[in-house]
Motif scaffolding. Structure first.
Motif, PDB file in Angstrom:
ATOM      1  N   ALA A 127      13.549  18.301  11.183  1.00 48.93           N
ATOM      2  CA  ALA A 127      14.487  17.217  10.894  1.00 48.93           C
ATOM      3  C   ALA A 127      14.080  16.404   9.677  1.00 48.93           C
ATOM      4  N   HIS A 128      12.811  16.483   9.308  1.00 48.27           N
ATOM      5  CA  HIS A 128      12.304  15.759   8.138  1.00 48.27           C
ATOM      6  C   HIS A 128      11.966  16.708   6.984  1.00 48.27           C
ATOM      7  N   GLY A 129      12.717  17.792   6.866  1.00 48.11           N
ATOM      8  CA  GLY A 129      12.580  18.680   5.714  1.00 48.11           C
ATOM      9  C   GLY A 129      11.660  19.858   5.902  1.00 48.11           C
ATOM     10  N   GLY A 130      11.071  19.981   7.065  1.00 48.97           N
ATOM     11  CA  GLY A 130      10.194  21.111   7.316  1.00 48.97           C
ATOM     12  C   GLY A 130      10.923  22.440   7.299  1.00 48.97           C
ATOM     13  N   LEU A 131      10.247  23.488   6.880  1.00 50.34           N
ATOM     14  CA  LEU A 131      10.746  24.866   6.756  1.00 50.34           C
ATOM     15  C   LEU A 131      11.676  25.081   5.571  1.00 50.34           C
ATOM     16  N   LYS A 132      12.026  24.016   4.870  1.00 48.65           N
ATOM     17  CA  LYS A 132      12.882  24.178   3.697  1.00 48.65           C
ATOM     18  C   LYS A 132      12.192  25.037   2.640  1.00 48.65           C
TER      19      LYS A 132
ATOM     20  N   TRP B  48       0.832  -1.206   0.000  1.00 49.00           N
ATOM     21  CA  TRP B  48       0.000   0.000   0.000  1.00 49.00           C
ATOM     22  C   TRP B  48       0.869   1.259   0.000  1.00 49.00           C
ATOM     23  N   MET B  49       1.972   1.231   0.749  1.00 43.79           N
ATOM     24  CA  MET B  49       2.817   2.411   0.891  1.00 43.79           C
ATOM     25  C   MET B  49       3.770   2.594  -0.284  1.00 43.79           C
ATOM     26  N   LYS B  50       4.447   1.525  -0.697  1.00 48.58           N
ATOM     27  CA  LYS B  50       5.522   1.686  -1.673  1.00 48.58           C
ATOM     28  C   LYS B  50       5.011   1.968  -3.083  1.00 48.58           C
ATOM     29  N   ARG B  51       3.735   1.760  -3.341  1.00 44.76           N
ATOM     30  CA  ARG B  51       3.178   2.041  -4.667  1.00 44.76           C
ATOM     31  C   ARG B  51       2.684   3.473  -4.805  1.00 44.76           C
ATOM     32  N   GLN B  52       2.810   4.265  -3.761  1.00 48.68           N
ATOM     33  CA  GLN B  52       2.318   5.641  -3.798  1.00 48.68           C
ATOM     34  C   GLN B  52       3.423   6.624  -4.187  1.00 48.68           C
ATOM     35  N   GLN B  53       3.012   7.838  -4.529  1.00 54.34           N
ATOM     36  CA  GLN B  53       3.951   8.952  -4.723  1.00 54.34           C
ATOM     37  C   GLN B  53       3.588  10.014  -3.689  1.00 54.34           C
ATOM     38  N   ARG B  54       4.152   9.864  -2.509  1.00 55.89           N
ATOM     39  CA  ARG B  54       3.788  10.760  -1.417  1.00 55.89           C
ATOM     40  C   ARG B  54       4.671  12.000  -1.415  1.00 55.89           C
ATOM     41  N   LEU B  55       4.064  13.128  -1.750  1.00 56.06           N
ATOM     42  CA  LEU B  55       4.736  14.419  -1.686  1.00 56.06           C
ATOM     43  C   LEU B  55       4.174  15.207  -0.512  1.00 56.06           C
ATOM     44  N   THR B  56       2.874  15.445  -0.523  1.00 58.52           N
ATOM     45  CA  THR B  56       2.221  16.175   0.562  1.00 58.52           C
ATOM     46  C   THR B  56       2.190  15.349   1.842  1.00 58.52           C
ATOM     47  N   PHE B  57       1.953  14.042   1.708  1.00 56.27           N
ATOM     48  CA  PHE B  57       1.791  13.180   2.875  1.00 56.27           C
ATOM     49  C   PHE B  57       3.067  12.428   3.252  1.00 56.27           C
ATOM     50  N   GLU B  58       4.190  12.911   2.783  1.00 53.14           N
ATOM     51  CA  GLU B  58       5.459  12.217   3.015  1.00 53.14           C
ATOM     52  C   GLU B  58       5.776  12.041   4.495  1.00 53.14           C
ATOM     53  N   ARG B  59       5.493  13.063   5.304  1.00 51.76           N
ATOM     54  CA  ARG B  59       5.847  13.013   6.735  1.00 51.76           C
ATOM     55  C   ARG B  59       4.744  12.417   7.613  1.00 51.76           C
ATOM     56  N   ILE B  60       3.513  12.378   7.078  1.00 48.91           N
ATOM     57  CA  ILE B  60       2.377  12.000   7.918  1.00 48.91           C
ATOM     58  C   ILE B  60       2.443  10.520   8.275  1.00 48.91           C
ATOM     59  N   GLY B  61       2.402  10.255   9.563  1.00 52.81           N
ATOM     60  CA  GLY B  61       2.589   8.904  10.058  1.00 52.81           C
ATOM     61  C   GLY B  61       4.040   8.602  10.396  1.00 52.81           C
ATOM     62  N   VAL B  62       4.943   9.476   9.968  1.00 54.13           N
ATOM     63  CA  VAL B  62       6.380   9.271  10.207  1.00 54.13           C
ATOM     64  C   VAL B  62       6.845  10.045  11.427  1.00 54.13           C
ATOM     65  N   ILE B  63       6.386  11.285  11.557  1.00 55.00           N
ATOM     66  CA  ILE B  63       6.901  12.172  12.598  1.00 55.00           C
ATOM     67  C   ILE B  63       5.927  12.310  13.763  1.00 55.00           C
ATOM     68  N   ASP B  64       6.437  12.908  14.845  1.00 55.84           N
ATOM     69  CA  ASP B  64       5.583  13.375  15.931  1.00 55.84           C
ATOM     70  C   ASP B  64       4.982  14.693  15.451  1.00 55.84           C
ATOM     71  N   PRO B  65       3.681  14.758  15.198  1.00 57.38           N
ATOM     72  CA  PRO B  65       3.099  15.944  14.570  1.00 57.38           C
ATOM     73  C   PRO B  65       3.162  17.207  15.416  1.00 57.38           C
ATOM     74  N   LEU B  66       3.393  17.073  16.706  1.00 56.51           N
ATOM     75  CA  LEU B  66       3.435  18.250  17.573  1.00 56.51           C
ATOM     76  C   LEU B  66       4.854  18.683  17.899  1.00 56.51           C
ATOM     77  N   SER B  67       5.838  18.057  17.285  1.00 60.03           N
ATOM     78  CA  SER B  67       7.238  18.401  17.534  1.00 60.03           C
ATOM     79  C   SER B  67       7.788  19.221  16.369  1.00 60.03           C
ATOM     80  N   LEU B  68       8.065  20.482  16.625  1.00 56.31           N
ATOM     81  CA  LEU B  68       8.644  21.339  15.596  1.00 56.31           C
ATOM     82  C   LEU B  68      10.041  20.860  15.208  1.00 56.31           C
ATOM     83  N   ALA B  69      10.789  20.334  16.186  1.00 55.45           N
ATOM     84  CA  ALA B  69      12.133  19.814  15.906  1.00 55.45           C
ATOM     85  C   ALA B  69      12.056  18.616  14.962  1.00 55.45           C
ATOM     86  N   ASP B  70      11.093  17.722  15.184  1.00 55.80           N
ATOM     87  CA  ASP B  70      10.913  16.554  14.322  1.00 55.80           C
ATOM     88  C   ASP B  70      10.507  16.985  12.914  1.00 55.80           C
ATOM     89  N   TYR B  71       9.651  17.993  12.854  1.00 53.46           N
ATOM     90  CA  TYR B  71       9.218  18.526  11.552  1.00 53.46           C
ATOM     91  C   TYR B  71      10.417  19.043  10.764  1.00 53.46           C
TER      92      TYR B  71
END
Length: 518
Positions: free
Chosen positions: A123-128, A98-121
């Motif tokens: 660290a995964h490309g946020g603010l770039k 289900w995951m590897k057949r997708q092209q996740r651009l917008t949802f790339e981080r969702i389910g991966v990070i702690d959504p309430l951690s700005l540092a985690d965001y």
């Protein structure tokens, strides 16, 4: 050493016991003297596997699901904290089909990070994306959005770059940017998943938009039925303000950008942009006549950029990687990716992000696994409660704005609702009118009266009363609603009604309805 375990805080996971699972992990680990760090992430979108538990191991994140509280003890006994084998073990999360057949651009981080951690965001490309935007002129940022081919992910698919340029070019002492998060369409939940799984992405997208068009104030208008989303966004906004990328000097050089969350009162019509603006101004949510366009005279009469969640959430990627990189996905005039929300009578429902051009059949059968009932697919509604019903024979149509429009259908917010062969399409047509009447703001006669008369007339057809004459009346009524309604609420209601009549005519013939019932 602490072992990190991911258990979603997403509302879908909470509804099936994720909170109890998290508590069971804490309790059972403590009993065994094991130290765990539980991260409450967003959902990966595989709703049939929720609660989905992921354990961080040397081999990557290993998924187990669906997990109930009573499964936790046996998981720990089986060595799940080290990725051990168990009946619920699914394997590495990012290698699941289900995951590897997708092209996740917008949802790339969702389910991966702690959504309430700005540092985690971060660290995964946020603010770039925001940093890249602030290194450009506002006009150049608008141009990147135009080059990306990004279109509104709500209804008509209007090119975002044109709307942004209109607001950018407008002369005014104050401008606003507004996020339409009034996600009211049946079968849609992508906005909610972003709020609960990656709220900083939306904040970043709105900050980029504000910088590009010259707005100093922003509002997020969230539907009242999303309390978990509201809590997550309030937390994210507070963190963003403390970090300084919302506030008096958000863009440097003394340029401010303030952002507020506002909660709607449950009116579906406030998903229409002018009704939303009326509501934000403290008035009853009713449609405004256009012109003037909100881009020129919107909130409090000022130039206002209004985009929905999925449009604004795509912006950080576009600025981080460049408009051309985003445009490389998709087909024709439908560029980039679309988060598809698959629901209804389907075996594997959930969120799938794919480049435009994938067929409905691949989504429903390839990802969804067909109907949950095991019966044949008969109808699929695409684009929410005002979207068209299409037949099983049309499932090879690609998900593309122009292709669907040419086949008397629309993409809307990307919601897909599946029905098996037990569905009564005459009743679905009646429901479309009922929904329109119930949710109408009441301002224009074609919508307010037309929907009520339409529901009554379809009820007569179902009862077998003057069927041909009443079908003709429905068609005339639909013409009036399409041409005369002030907004798309009344203007699009004929789409599900006529698609049901035209594509499933046998459900409107009394003799055949009686035979089917028998």
């Amino acid at each position: 050493m602490s072992i990190r375990v991911y258990i979603p805080r997403d509302a879908a996971a909470l509804s099936v016991g994720a909170e109890a699972v998290a508590e069971a992990f804490r309790r059972e680990a403590a009993t065994r003297g094991q130290t765990v760090e539980i991260v409450r992430n967003g959902s990966r979108g595989m709703m049939w596997l929720e609660p989905l538990v992921e354990v961080e191991t040397d081999q990557g994140r290993i998924a187990y699901g669906p997990v109930s509280a009573r499964d936790v003890a046996s998981l720990l006994e089986a060595g799940a904290l080290q990725g051990g084998d168990h009946a619920l073990r699914l394997g590495p999360t990012d290698q699941l089909d289900w995951m590897k057949r997708q092209q996740r651009l917008t949802f790339e981080r969702i389910g991966v990070i702690d959504p309430l951690s700005l540092a985690d965001y971060c660290a995964h490309g946020g603010l770039k994306g925001l940093k890249a935007a602030l290194a450009m002129t506002p006009a150049d940022v608008v141009e990147q959005v135009r080059l990306s081919g990004l279109r509104g992910r709500g209804g008509a698919g209007f090119p975002a770059g044109i709307k942004w340029k209109t607001v950018h070019d407008a002369a005014a002492d104050r401008k606003y940017v507004v996020c339409n998060a009034d996600e009211g369409d049946s079968g849609t939940f992508a906005d909610r998943m972003i709020f609960e799984g990656d709220p900083f992405m939306l904040i970043e997208g709105m900050a980029i938009a504000a910088y590009a068009v010259g707005a100093t104030k922003g509002f997020i208008y969230l539907r009242s039925e999303y309390p978990h989303a509201a809590t997550a966004m309030e937390s994210a906004l507070n963190s963003a303000k403390q970090a300084g990328w919302i506030g008096r000097d958000a863009f440097g050089r003394g340029k401010p950008f303030d952002l507020e969350l506002r909660i709607g009162a449950g009116a579906y019509i406030c998903g229409e942009e002018t009704s939303l603006l009326e509501s934000l101004e403290g008035k009853r949510g009713i449609v405004r006549a256009k012109p003037p366009l909100p881009a020129l005279s919107g909130l409090f009469g000022k130039p206002t950029l209004i985009n929905n969640v999925l449009t604004l959430a795509a912006v950080p990627y576009i600025l981080a990687e460049g408009g051309k990189s985003y445009a490389d996905f998709g087909m024709g005039r439908s560029r980039g990716t679309l988060p598809v929300q698959l629901g209804g009578n389907v075996l594997h429902g959930g969120l799938i992000e794919l480049a435009f051009g994938v067929s409905l059949r691949e989504i429903i059968e390839g990802f969804g696994g067909g109907t949950a009932s095991g019966r044949p697919i008969r109808a699929v509604q695409v684009g929410g409660p005002l979207g068209a019903y299409i037949t099983e024979k049309e499932l090879d149509l690609p998900m593309d704005y122009e292709t669907l429009a040419a086949n008397r259908a629309m993409l809307g917010h990307g919601g897909i609702v599946v029905f098996d062969d037990t569905v009564d399409m005459a009743k679905m047509a009646r429901f479309a009118f009922h929904f329109c009447a119930k949710e109408s703001c009441g301002k224009c006669t074609p919508c307010r009266i037309g929907a009520t008369r339409g529901e009554e007339t379809v009820a007569k057809i179902i009862a077998g009363t003057n069927v041909e004459a009443n079908i003709a009346i429905v068609r005339d009524l639909c013409d009036v609603m399409t041409a005369g309604s002030l907004c798309a609420h009344g203007g699009l209601t004929p789409m599900p009604v006529l698609s049901a009549i035209d594509r499933f005519p046998e459900d409107f013939v009394p003799a055949e309805r009686k035979t089917a019932a028998e």
